[in-house]
Design a protein around this motif. Structure first.
Motif, PDB file in Angstrom:
ATOM      1  N   GLY A 165       0.672  -1.419   0.051  1.00  0.00           N
ATOM      2  CA  GLY A 165      -0.145  -0.013  -0.093  1.00  0.00           C
ATOM      3  C   GLY A 165       0.888   1.171  -0.118  1.00  0.00           C
ATOM      4  N   PHE A 166       1.852   1.198   0.986  1.00  0.00           N
ATOM      5  CA  PHE A 166       2.577   2.562   0.912  1.00  0.00           C
ATOM      6  C   PHE A 166       3.494   2.799  -0.279  1.00  0.00           C
ATOM      7  CE2 PHE A 166       0.901   3.031   5.121  1.00  0.00           C
ATOM      8  CZ  PHE A 166       1.071   4.568   5.127  1.00  0.00           C
ATOM      9  N   THR A 167       4.121   1.681  -0.871  1.00  0.00           N
ATOM     10  CA  THR A 167       4.804   1.720  -1.920  1.00  0.00           C
ATOM     11  C   THR A 167       3.692   2.239  -3.135  1.00  0.00           C
ATOM     12  OG1 THR A 167       6.058  -0.302  -1.190  1.00  0.00           O
ATOM     13  CG2 THR A 167       6.288   0.404  -3.378  1.00  0.00           C
ATOM     14  N   ALA A 168       2.831   1.792  -3.270  1.00  0.00           N
ATOM     15  CA  ALA A 168       1.923   2.313  -4.149  1.00  0.00           C
ATOM     16  C   ALA A 168       1.541   3.713  -4.036  1.00  0.00           C
ATOM     17  CB  ALA A 168       0.675   1.601  -4.204  1.00  0.00           C
ATOM     18  N   ALA A 169       1.616   4.022  -2.763  1.00  0.00           N
ATOM     19  CA  ALA A 169       1.233   5.635  -2.464  1.00  0.00           C
ATOM     20  C   ALA A 169       2.488   6.402  -2.693  1.00  0.00           C
ATOM     21  CB  ALA A 169       0.775   5.603  -0.831  1.00  0.00           C
ATOM     22  N   ALA A 170       3.529   6.201  -2.567  1.00  0.00           N
ATOM     23  CA  ALA A 170       4.666   6.801  -2.709  1.00  0.00           C
ATOM     24  C   ALA A 170       4.831   7.120  -4.204  1.00  0.00           C
ATOM     25  CB  ALA A 170       5.905   6.185  -1.971  1.00  0.00           C
ATOM     26  N   ASP A 171       4.573   5.848  -4.924  1.00  0.00           N
ATOM     27  CA  ASP A 171       4.632   6.052  -6.563  1.00  0.00           C
ATOM     28  C   ASP A 171       3.542   7.127  -7.029  1.00  0.00           C
ATOM     29  OD1 ASP A 171       6.581   4.213  -6.565  1.00  0.00           O
ATOM     30  OD2 ASP A 171       5.352   2.484  -7.356  1.00  0.00           O
ATOM     31  N   ARG A 172       2.336   6.942  -6.360  1.00  0.00           N
ATOM     32  CA  ARG A 172       1.454   7.988  -6.809  1.00  0.00           C
ATOM     33  C   ARG A 172       1.660   9.280  -6.539  1.00  0.00           C
ATOM     34  NH1 ARG A 172      -4.824   5.879  -6.307  1.00  0.00           N
ATOM     35  NH2 ARG A 172      -4.240   3.869  -6.693  1.00  0.00           N
ATOM     36  N   ILE A 173       2.140   9.634  -5.323  1.00  0.00           N
ATOM     37  CA  ILE A 173       2.675  10.912  -4.960  1.00  0.00           C
ATOM     38  C   ILE A 173       3.918  11.532  -6.002  1.00  0.00           C
ATOM     39  CG2 ILE A 173       3.857  12.197  -3.276  1.00  0.00           C
ATOM     40  CD1 ILE A 173       0.978  11.494  -2.510  1.00  0.00           C
ATOM     41  N   ASP A 174       4.596  10.718  -6.321  1.00  0.00           N
ATOM     42  CA  ASP A 174       5.829  10.830  -7.275  1.00  0.00           C
ATOM     43  C   ASP A 174       5.174  11.263  -8.704  1.00  0.00           C
ATOM     44  OD1 ASP A 174       7.699  10.291  -5.748  1.00  0.00           O
ATOM     45  OD2 ASP A 174       8.293   8.435  -6.159  1.00  0.00           O
ATOM     46  N   GLY A 175       4.083  10.618  -9.245  1.00  0.00           N
ATOM     47  CA  GLY A 175       3.515  11.068 -10.461  1.00  0.00           C
ATOM     48  C   GLY A 175       2.303  12.179 -10.286  1.00  0.00           C
ATOM     49  N   LEU A 176       2.240  12.681  -9.110  1.00  0.00           N
ATOM     50  CA  LEU A 176       1.521  13.968  -9.149  1.00  0.00           C
ATOM     51  C   LEU A 176       2.048  15.207  -8.800  1.00  0.00           C
ATOM     52  CD1 LEU A 176      -1.900  13.985  -8.708  1.00  0.00           C
ATOM     53  CD2 LEU A 176      -1.363  13.689  -5.901  1.00  0.00           C
ATOM     54  N   GLU A 177       1.635  16.093  -9.827  1.00  0.00           N
ATOM     55  CA  GLU A 177       2.366  17.477  -9.470  1.00  0.00           C
ATOM     56  C   GLU A 177       1.686  18.324  -8.577  1.00  0.00           C
ATOM     57  OE1 GLU A 177       3.478  18.867 -13.459  1.00  0.00           O
ATOM     58  OE2 GLU A 177       4.409  17.354 -13.915  1.00  0.00           O
ATOM     59  N   SER A 178       0.866  17.891  -7.902  1.00  0.00           N
ATOM     60  CA  SER A 178       0.116  18.899  -7.135  1.00  0.00           C
ATOM     61  C   SER A 178       1.179  19.592  -5.826  1.00  0.00           C
ATOM     62  CB  SER A 178      -1.126  18.406  -6.457  1.00  0.00           C
ATOM     63  OG  SER A 178      -1.800  18.994  -5.418  1.00  0.00           O
ATOM     64  N   GLU A 179       0.591  20.811  -5.343  1.00  0.00           N
ATOM     65  CA  GLU A 179       1.299  21.567  -4.268  1.00  0.00           C
ATOM     66  C   GLU A 179       0.285  21.593  -3.312  1.00  0.00           C
ATOM     67  OE1 GLU A 179       3.655  24.629  -5.494  1.00  0.00           O
ATOM     68  OE2 GLU A 179       5.336  23.490  -6.417  1.00  0.00           O
TER      69      GLU A 179
END
Lengths: 129, 244
Positions: B47-61
């Motif tokens: 779950g957390f690995t997927a979360a970290a990946d998603r955050i990396d792909g998200l350009e939001s601030e």
């Protein structure tokens, strides 16, 4: 016809339960869903949502679950399904409840409530005497 | 802290949580083998690995958006009960951070998280679940800020202490919710895995918050000639939101 969704931690268990239930309730629309997206034991909300959508034909859907995350992920799937028709969880043993529900769904005057109640009657099933 | 800095703190907290969960994977699995289905370490890591990946792909601030993405990833990827519990509660509480990360918004986040968790899991204190760590942590965090007037970093430290006591409390009691409840009295004497992962995440957030706020407080204090309370809140909160 009221749709039925069987959710288990195991896809094989869900499919087996569906097979047993439809043997009695032959015409019922029963969708089986189980396991995670990558084939492990567990549950996940998206496949449950898809199964609910597949089971829905405008007359409502009754969802049966096994335990733990299946209950919670089915609740989330129902909240997120945003269907026009009624989708409810039945609080029942999944195997006996699915069989009862499949039979009840075949009744000419079946409703979401009548199918859910039939499923929940399985709480009282006694196997000996 | 401006929005971009807050977002970076959130990203750092998520990365740190992912690393720590990976480190503790076999410990969590061992705890879950004793009284559950032995998947907590693997599920949380996935779950957390997927979360970290998603955050990396998200350009939001936007902190709220990032935190929500973490919850969505946990919801889809965990597979066990921790998915809807951690993921669903994070998603539900993430809206509290729309105004950014402050002492007030993190208290609101923590309370909303706890409320959703209990609504979904239907567990109370004493059932031998993650609630046993979370309830004292959230109550302590809120009280430390709102009643005792502590800064958020101190409050988070107190919350971690409270969670630690909550985890210890799960050992001698009998489980009445979750998989361990199937074991009845045989669950006595074992530490609850969900309470433990809750503590691990809170500890990680405290450590990230401490790193952020130590530097920040000094800089702000020099710049403004007084302790930078706002900076404090934000950094701390950056951690807190993800915590839950």
């Amino acid at each position: 016809m009221v749709g039925i969704v069987v959710v288990s931690h195991s896809r094989k268990a869900a499919e087996g339960i569906r097979d047993v239930a439809t043997e009695m309730g032959g015409d019922a629309r029963v969708e089986a869903v189980g396991g995670t997206g990558d084939g492990r034991i567990g549950t996940s909300p998206e496949p449950i949502s898809r199964a609910i959508a597949d089971a829905a034909d405008g007359n409502g859907v009754v969802v049966l679950v096994d335990l733990g995350s299946a209950v919670m992920n089915a609740e989330i799937a129902i909240e997120e399904a945003e269907l026009e028709e009624e989708v409810v969880l039945a609080d029942a043993p999944v195997m006996e409840g699915a069989l009862n529900a499949a039979v009840a769904a075949g009744a000419p005057d079946a409703t979401v409530d009548s199918v859910r109640m039939a499923a929940e009657d399985a709480q009282r099933v006694k196997k000996f005497g | 802290m401006d929005g971009a800095t807050q977002a970076e703190a959130v990203r750092e907290a998520i990365r740190a949580c992912t690393e720590r969960i990976e480190e503790e994977r076999s410990y969590l699995t061992d705890l879950d083998s004793a009284i559950g289905d032995a998947d907590h370490g693997a599920n949380m890591t996935r779950g957390f690995t997927a979360a970290a990946d998603r955050i990396d792909g998200l350009e939001s601030e936007e902190p709220a958006e990032l935190v929500k993405a973490v919850g969505m990833a946990l919801l889809s990827e965990v597979g066990g009960a921790s998915g809807p519990l951690y993921g669903g509660s994070i998603v539900a509480a993430s809206g509290e951070l729309e105004e950014g990360i402050t002492a007030e918004t993190t208290v609101a986040f923590a309370e909303a998280y706890l409320e959703k968790l209990q609504e979904r899991g239907k567990a109370s204190v004493g059932d031998k679940t993650m609630v046993d760590a979370l309830v004292p942590a959230v109550h302590t965090y809120k009280k430390s800020i709102e009643v005792d007037g502590r800064d958020p970093l101190e409050a988070l430290g107190k919350a971690v202490d409270a969670a630690e006591r909550g985890v210890a409390f799960t050992v001698p009691i009998r489980a009445s919710r979750g998989r361990a409840s199937y074991l009845g009295w045989r669950s006595v004497g074992h530490q609850d895995p969900g309470a433990t992962s809750t503590l691990i995440l809170l500890e990680t957030l405290l450590s990230v918050a401490t790193d952020h706020l130590d530097g920040e407080v000094e800089v702000d204090a020099e710049a403004e000639g007084k302790p930078a309370e706002e900076g404090d809140d934000e950094g701390d909160a950056g951690a807190v939101e993800v915590e839950d």
